[in-house]
Design a protein around this motif. Structure first.
Motif, PDB file in Angstrom:
ATOM      1  N   LYS A   1     -13.160  30.301 -89.366  1.00  0.00           N
ATOM      2  CA  LYS A   1     -13.259  31.124 -88.163  1.00  0.00           C
ATOM      3  C   LYS A   1     -11.870  31.422 -87.622  1.00  0.00           C
ATOM      4  CE  LYS A   1     -15.533  31.228 -83.627  1.00  0.00           C
ATOM      5  NZ  LYS A   1     -16.380  30.477 -82.663  1.00  0.00           N
ATOM      6  N   SER A   2     -11.675  32.640 -87.139  1.00  0.00           N
ATOM      7  CA  SER A   2     -10.388  32.997 -86.547  1.00  0.00           C
ATOM      8  C   SER A   2     -10.239  32.326 -85.190  1.00  0.00           C
ATOM      9  CB  SER A   2     -10.291  34.517 -86.386  1.00  0.00           C
ATOM     10  OG  SER A   2     -10.423  35.155 -87.635  1.00  0.00           O
ATOM     11  N   LYS A   3      -9.016  31.971 -84.858  1.00  0.00           N
ATOM     12  CA  LYS A   3      -8.763  31.339 -83.564  1.00  0.00           C
ATOM     13  C   LYS A   3      -7.348  31.659 -83.106  1.00  0.00           C
ATOM     14  CE  LYS A   3      -6.932  26.931 -83.608  1.00  0.00           C
ATOM     15  NZ  LYS A   3      -7.041  25.451 -83.566  1.00  0.00           N
ATOM     16  N   GLN A   4      -7.139  31.477 -81.826  1.00  0.00           N
ATOM     17  CA  GLN A   4      -5.825  31.686 -81.241  1.00  0.00           C
ATOM     18  C   GLN A   4      -5.416  30.406 -80.526  1.00  0.00           C
ATOM     19  OE1 GLN A   4      -5.536  35.131 -78.786  1.00  0.00           O
ATOM     20  NE2 GLN A   4      -3.307  35.094 -78.689  1.00  0.00           N
ATOM     21  N   THR A   5      -4.217  29.931 -80.844  1.00  0.00           N
ATOM     22  CA  THR A   5      -3.739  28.687 -80.267  1.00  0.00           C
ATOM     23  C   THR A   5      -3.306  28.902 -78.813  1.00  0.00           C
ATOM     24  OG1 THR A   5      -1.460  29.045 -81.012  1.00  0.00           O
ATOM     25  CG2 THR A   5      -2.977  27.968 -82.547  1.00  0.00           C
ATOM     26  N   GLN A   6      -3.023  27.798 -78.134  1.00  0.00           N
ATOM     27  CA  GLN A   6      -2.569  27.882 -76.752  1.00  0.00           C
ATOM     28  C   GLN A   6      -1.207  28.544 -76.637  1.00  0.00           C
ATOM     29  OE1 GLN A   6      -2.695  23.904 -75.183  1.00  0.00           O
ATOM     30  NE2 GLN A   6      -4.932  23.730 -75.384  1.00  0.00           N
ATOM     31  N   GLU A   7      -0.438  28.513 -77.724  1.00  0.00           N
ATOM     32  CA  GLU A   7       0.879  29.179 -77.723  1.00  0.00           C
ATOM     33  C   GLU A   7       0.790  30.662 -78.056  1.00  0.00           C
ATOM     34  OE1 GLU A   7       1.050  24.966 -78.157  1.00  0.00           O
ATOM     35  OE2 GLU A   7       0.130  26.479 -79.445  1.00  0.00           O
ATOM     36  N   GLY A   8      -0.416  31.156 -78.330  1.00  0.00           N
ATOM     37  CA  GLY A   8      -0.583  32.572 -78.626  1.00  0.00           C
ATOM     38  C   GLY A   8      -0.566  32.912 -80.098  1.00  0.00           C
ATOM     39  N   GLU A   9      -0.478  31.895 -80.973  1.00  0.00           N
ATOM     40  CA  GLU A   9      -0.479  32.159 -82.420  1.00  0.00           C
ATOM     41  C   GLU A   9      -1.901  32.457 -82.887  1.00  0.00           C
ATOM     42  OE1 GLU A   9       0.554  29.936 -86.666  1.00  0.00           O
ATOM     43  OE2 GLU A   9       0.659  28.846 -84.761  1.00  0.00           O
ATOM     44  N   PHE A  10      -2.055  33.532 -83.642  1.00  0.00           N
ATOM     45  CA  PHE A  10      -3.367  33.919 -84.160  1.00  0.00           C
ATOM     46  C   PHE A  10      -3.515  33.426 -85.594  1.00  0.00           C
ATOM     47  CE2 PHE A  10      -6.126  36.952 -86.435  1.00  0.00           C
ATOM     48  CZ  PHE A  10      -7.295  36.752 -85.717  1.00  0.00           C
ATOM     49  N   ILE A  11      -4.550  32.624 -85.830  1.00  0.00           N
ATOM     50  CA  ILE A  11      -4.844  32.097 -87.168  1.00  0.00           C
ATOM     51  C   ILE A  11      -6.096  32.798 -87.668  1.00  0.00           C
ATOM     52  CG2 ILE A  11      -5.304  30.039 -88.538  1.00  0.00           C
ATOM     53  CD1 ILE A  11      -3.976  28.385 -86.354  1.00  0.00           C
ATOM     54  N   PRO A  12      -5.977  33.698 -88.661  1.00  0.00           N
ATOM     55  CA  PRO A  12      -7.126  34.518 -89.051  1.00  0.00           C
ATOM     56  C   PRO A  12      -8.237  33.753 -89.738  1.00  0.00           C
ATOM     57  CG  PRO A  12      -5.254  34.936 -90.498  1.00  0.00           C
ATOM     58  CD  PRO A  12      -4.763  34.041 -89.408  1.00  0.00           C
ATOM     59  N   LEU A  13      -7.912  32.758 -90.555  1.00  0.00           N
ATOM     60  CA  LEU A  13      -8.926  32.020 -91.322  1.00  0.00           C
ATOM     61  C   LEU A  13      -8.686  30.524 -91.149  1.00  0.00           C
ATOM     62  CD1 LEU A  13      -9.016  34.146 -94.628  1.00  0.00           C
ATOM     63  CD2 LEU A  13     -10.720  34.134 -92.796  1.00  0.00           C
ATOM     64  N   ASP A  14      -8.902  30.057 -89.946  1.00  0.00           N
ATOM     65  CA  ASP A  14      -8.705  28.641 -89.664  1.00  0.00           C
ATOM     66  C   ASP A  14      -9.861  27.838 -90.256  1.00  0.00           C
ATOM     67  OD1 ASP A  14      -7.322  26.447 -88.206  1.00  0.00           O
ATOM     68  OD2 ASP A  14      -9.245  26.355 -87.151  1.00  0.00           O
ATOM     69  N   GLN A  15      -9.536  26.709 -90.877  1.00  0.00           N
ATOM     70  CA  GLN A  15     -10.537  25.865 -91.531  1.00  0.00           C
ATOM     71  C   GLN A  15     -10.740  24.579 -90.735  1.00  0.00           C
ATOM     72  OE1 GLN A  15      -9.716  25.198 -95.673  1.00  0.00           O
ATOM     73  NE2 GLN A  15      -9.190  27.329 -96.083  1.00  0.00           N
ATOM     74  N   THR A  16     -12.008  24.316 -90.403  1.00  0.00           N
ATOM     75  CA  THR A  16     -12.373  23.110 -89.657  1.00  0.00           C
ATOM     76  C   THR A  16     -13.450  22.362 -90.431  1.00  0.00           C
ATOM     77  OG1 THR A  16     -11.927  24.253 -87.571  1.00  0.00           O
ATOM     78  CG2 THR A  16     -13.195  22.212 -87.457  1.00  0.00           C
TER      79      THR A  16
END
Length: 341
Positions: free
Chosen positions: A193-208
């Motif tokens: 799932k895509s997510k955005q960190t608290q610092e504003g970095e966008f991770i398109p395919l984050d794996q959890t």
């Protein structure tokens, strides 16, 4: 817009590598590169490896005969050539094949009056053994790859969310169609799932990671009959705050990975599948497949993908846990008051 899959339903990863500058790295691991080639290219390389060496050494045998003058004394029986009955390039090519494949000499045979030919014979015999070991090894590994074994490992077409022991669980079903089992089978699941960190970095395919029993050992499967794999939606789960309404609007992909050793060959096999958000059915349960017959258990794979609707709260697991806590607290305070009466 329909989400682009990261992993297809058949397990193929939908990722292509582009703009690879360090292509020399493929040549440093030439064995794996040849094994990974498609069959038509592997067969082409297999044929060319032998044909090129036969032609190369055939040309050298012909050149030796030409330099020694053997081709000018074909009818001179008093002349001792380097190779008997070598009268041209075609016969030199055939002699090269006989030498490298150890077919055995018959009409054409090397003589002891040709030291350069003896050295060349040793080199070709050694090189031929190396080519045989390398190419036959590639073909053997390619033929014995357990990729096709993964096609008999099946996953349910949908995942479901329903209650198990008063807890919301995400579940899917896996099965093995063969009688020979997968040894030391284990299952893993990941949320893409895509997510955005608290610092504003966008991770398109984050794996959890989705826990499917790693802490308790339930991820180790005895895959004799189809099994339902369960992920309990608790405080550590990324679905802790997801309700039915949110699930219908969410955008994610769940990748499941089943791996183990093939009992027949002892090689490691891996099967993969995935579920998009619209392939997760809220308030459903898988139908039973196992029935007891006379002296054995029978599995009906005709209903492997079938689910049935069951009563399931539409709220999130957090809200369900909070409601259960309030109910337990109410019971705790109400029991003493009734005793006082």
């Amino acid at each position: 817009r329909k989400r682009q899959r990261y992993v297809e339903k058949d397990g193929k990863c939908n990722v292509q590598h582009g703009n690879v500058r360090e292509t020399y790295r493929y040549l440093t691991d030439i064995f794996t590169t040849l094994v990974d080639l498609k069959w038509r290219f592997s067969l082409l390389v297999f044929i060319l490896a032998y044909a090129v060496t036969w032609l190369f050494f055939g040309l050298i045998w012909w050149f030796i005969a030409y330099c020694r003058g053997d081709l000018d004394h074909l009818e001179d029986h008093a002349w001792t050539p380097c190779v008997n009955n070598l009268n041209g390039f075609v016969s030199a090519f055939l002699f090269s094949i006989e030498t490298e494949t150890t077919i055995g000499y018959g009409h054409r045979v090397i003589t002891d009056k040709c030291p350069e030919g003896i050295v060349l014979l040793l080199l070709q015999a050694i090189l031929g053994s190396m080519v045989n070991a390398f190419m036959v090894g590639c073909m053997f590994v390619k033929i014995s790859q357990p990729n096709k074994r993964a096609e008999t490992l099946v996953f349910s077409s949908h995942a479901v969310v329903s209650l198990r022991d008063d807890r919301l669980c995400l579940m899917f079903r896996v099965g093995d169609l063969r009688d020979s089992h997968i040894v030391e089978a284990s299952i893993r699941a990941k949320l893409i799932k895509s997510k955005q960190t608290q610092e504003g970095e966008f991770i398109p395919l984050d794996q959890t990671d989705l826990s499917v029993g790693f802490e308790t050992g339930d991820d180790r499967l005895f895959l004799v009959s189809p099994l339902i794999i369960s992920h309990e939606i608790d405080e550590r789960s990324p679905f802790w705050d997801v309700s039915r309404h949110q699930l219908e609007k969410d955008d994610f992909e769940i990748v499941v990975i089943l791996e183990g050793m093939v009992e027949a060959t002892g090689m490691t096999c891996q099967a993969r599948s995935s579920y998009l958000a619209d392939e997760v059915l809220w308030g459903h349960r898988f139908t039973p497949l196992l029935s007891l017959e006379e002296g054995f258990y029978e599995v009906d794979y005709g209903g492997f993908h079938q689910t049935v609707p069951v009563p399931t709260p539409a709220c999130s697991a957090r809200q369900l846990a909070a409601a259960a806590a309030r109910r337990d607290a109410h019971l705790y305070w109400s029991i003493p008051s009734r005793l006082d009466q």
